[in-house]
Design a protein around this motif. Sequence first.
Motif, PDB file in Angstrom:
ATOM      1  N   ASN A   1       5.404 -11.768  28.930  1.00 26.43           N
ATOM      2  CA  ASN A   1       6.035 -11.180  27.758  1.00 26.43           C
ATOM      3  C   ASN A   1       6.659  -9.820  28.032  1.00 26.43           C
ATOM      4  O   ASN A   1       7.617  -9.421  27.362  1.00 26.43           O
ATOM      5  N   ASP A   2       6.092  -9.076  28.955  1.00 27.18           N
ATOM      6  CA  ASP A   2       6.673  -7.793  29.324  1.00 27.18           C
ATOM      7  C   ASP A   2       6.163  -7.396  30.696  1.00 27.18           C
ATOM      8  O   ASP A   2       5.279  -8.049  31.264  1.00 27.18           O
TER       9      ASP A   2
ATOM     10  N   THR B   1       9.853  -0.048  32.170  1.00 27.70           N
ATOM     11  CA  THR B   1       9.238  -1.100  31.363  1.00 27.70           C
ATOM     12  C   THR B   1      10.282  -2.147  31.010  1.00 27.70           C
ATOM     13  O   THR B   1      11.447  -1.825  30.770  1.00 27.70           O
TER      14      THR B   1
ATOM     15  N   ALA C   1      10.048  -4.495  28.165  1.00 21.79           N
ATOM     16  CA  ALA C   1       9.238  -4.902  27.025  1.00 21.79           C
ATOM     17  C   ALA C   1       9.937  -5.898  26.119  1.00 21.79           C
ATOM     18  O   ALA C   1       9.322  -6.455  25.227  1.00 21.79           O
ATOM     19  N   ASP C   2      11.243  -6.113  26.324  1.00 24.33           N
ATOM     20  CA  ASP C   2      12.001  -7.006  25.450  1.00 24.33           C
ATOM     21  C   ASP C   2      12.127  -8.384  26.073  1.00 24.33           C
ATOM     22  O   ASP C   2      12.168  -8.521  27.293  1.00 24.33           O
ATOM     23  N   ARG C   3      12.247  -9.382  25.229  1.00 26.55           N
ATOM     24  CA  ARG C   3      12.525 -10.722  25.711  1.00 26.55           C
ATOM     25  C   ARG C   3      14.006 -10.858  26.017  1.00 26.55           C
ATOM     26  O   ARG C   3      14.818 -10.056  25.571  1.00 26.55           O
TER      27      ARG C   3
ATOM     28  N   ARG D   1       1.247  -9.364  30.020  1.00 28.43           N
ATOM     29  CA  ARG D   1       1.952  -8.279  30.729  1.00 28.43           C
ATOM     30  C   ARG D   1       1.806  -8.441  32.239  1.00 28.43           C
ATOM     31  O   ARG D   1       0.704  -8.623  32.760  1.00 28.43           O
TER      32      ARG D   1
END
Length: 422
Positions: free
Chosen positions: A92-93, A111, A113-115, A218
Motif C-alpha cells: 500500500n505504501d 515516501t 504513500a499514494d496508490r 508498508r
Amino acid sequence: MLIERPEANAGTTGREREMKDIIIVGGGYVGLSVAVAVKKAAPHLEIELMEAAPEHVWQKDERASAIIAAAINMLKTLELWDDIKDDAQPINDMIVTDSKTGEPVKPVFLTFADRAATNEPFAYMIPNVSMVRALRQKADELGITIRHGAAVTAFENNGGHAKITLAGGEEIATRLVVACDGVRSRLRYMAGIKTVKFDYGQSGIVTTVAHERPHNGRAEEHFLPAGPFAILPLKGNRSSLVWTERTDDAKRLVESDDMVFEVELERRFGHHLGKLELAGGRRAFPLGLTLSRAFIAPRLALAGDAAHGIHPISGQGLNLGFKDVAALAETIVEADRMGLDIGAMDTLERYQSWRRFDTVRMGMTTDVLNRLFSNDIGPLRVARDFGLGVVDRMPGLKRYFIEEAAGRTMHDKPKLLAGEPL
C-alpha cells in the motif's frame, strides 16, 4: 518467412521423437508463464517443458516476490489470479531511509504513500509457492507436458528446426527453443551468446520474519553502508527480507546460530514492529549484473534470468522476466497466426528489439543505484539524501516513479501487461 511444417518424424534418428513446436527449458515462473501464455492463445501448438530439477523441489521454496501491477494484469488475463489472490499481500505504501547500521532512528527521506493512477496497489507480495502452483495447475489444464529431471546437454540449430539432447541421450526436434534456465544458462552458453557480467561482491540474504505489530501493507527500503535492507509485507504479521551484505559477511551470518543472526537482524530492522521472530530458513544468493549481448539466436530465444540478472535493489528482477514473457508470447502467437515460422530469426528479432532497450536501461539503473547507496561516503550521502528529499517534495515526479514502478509507463506495452488477451 512462410512456414512449411515438417513431417512428424522427418529428419529424425532412432533416438529422436516427434517434432515439437516449442521446447521450453526451465520450469520456473518465467518458463511456465511462457508455456501457459502461448498455449492459451494457440492451443494447437505442441509445447513441452524440460525441468532439470526433481518434481517437488518448487514446493520447498519459502521466498516471496514483489509483482508489479502490469504483471498482475498478465496473471489475471491468463486466469491465474483467482488461485493466487488470497495469498497476495498488496503493497500500500513504501518508505525509503538512508542511515548507518544500528542507528536507533532511521530518517525517512522518501515516501510513496499514494496508490497508482488506477487506485490499485503498484505491487503485491506473492509467495513463490502460490505462484508456481497456480502456473502448474494451469499448464496441466492446457495439456502442457512438464518433464522433470530432464537436463539438456546439447543444443543444435539444423536450419529448419533445432535439436536438443537430454542427459539420457534422447534427442528432440523442435521449431523453437525458449531458454528460461537461469542466470547461468547452459542454453545461452551452447548457443554462443556472450554476456556482460559484473560481480558486486555482495550477497542477498533472504528470509521471513514474524513481528508483533501489523505492517499495514508498508514496504521499507533502508539504505545501509553494505547495501539495501528491504522489508516487504506478507499476509499476516510477517515480512519477507532481502538483506544485502558483503559476500563474506553474508556467508558468516547465514552460517551463524539463530541468536547471532537475530541480533544482527534486529540492529537493521529496528523495533517499530515490535518483537521479531524468524519464521523461515535463510539463504544467501550472490549478487551481480549479467546482461546478454543478444536475446536470440537461430531457433532460440532467451527469457528471464537467462537474458538478464540484475541487483534486487529495485525489486524488478522477476518483473523483467514477466515483461519478457508478455513480449515473447505475443511475438510467437502473432507469427503463428500469420503463417510465419515461429523460430525464424526475422520473427524473433521483433522480440529482441522489444525487450533489449528496457532491459539494459533497468540493468544500468540498478547498477547506478547500488553503487550510489551501498557506501558510507559522507559527501555522497549528503548529495543522495538531498536528491531523495527533492523527489519527495515533487508530487508529479513522485507519481511518475510510482507509475514506472508499477510498469504502466512502458513504451509499446505488450497486450498481456495491459490486461488484454492475445
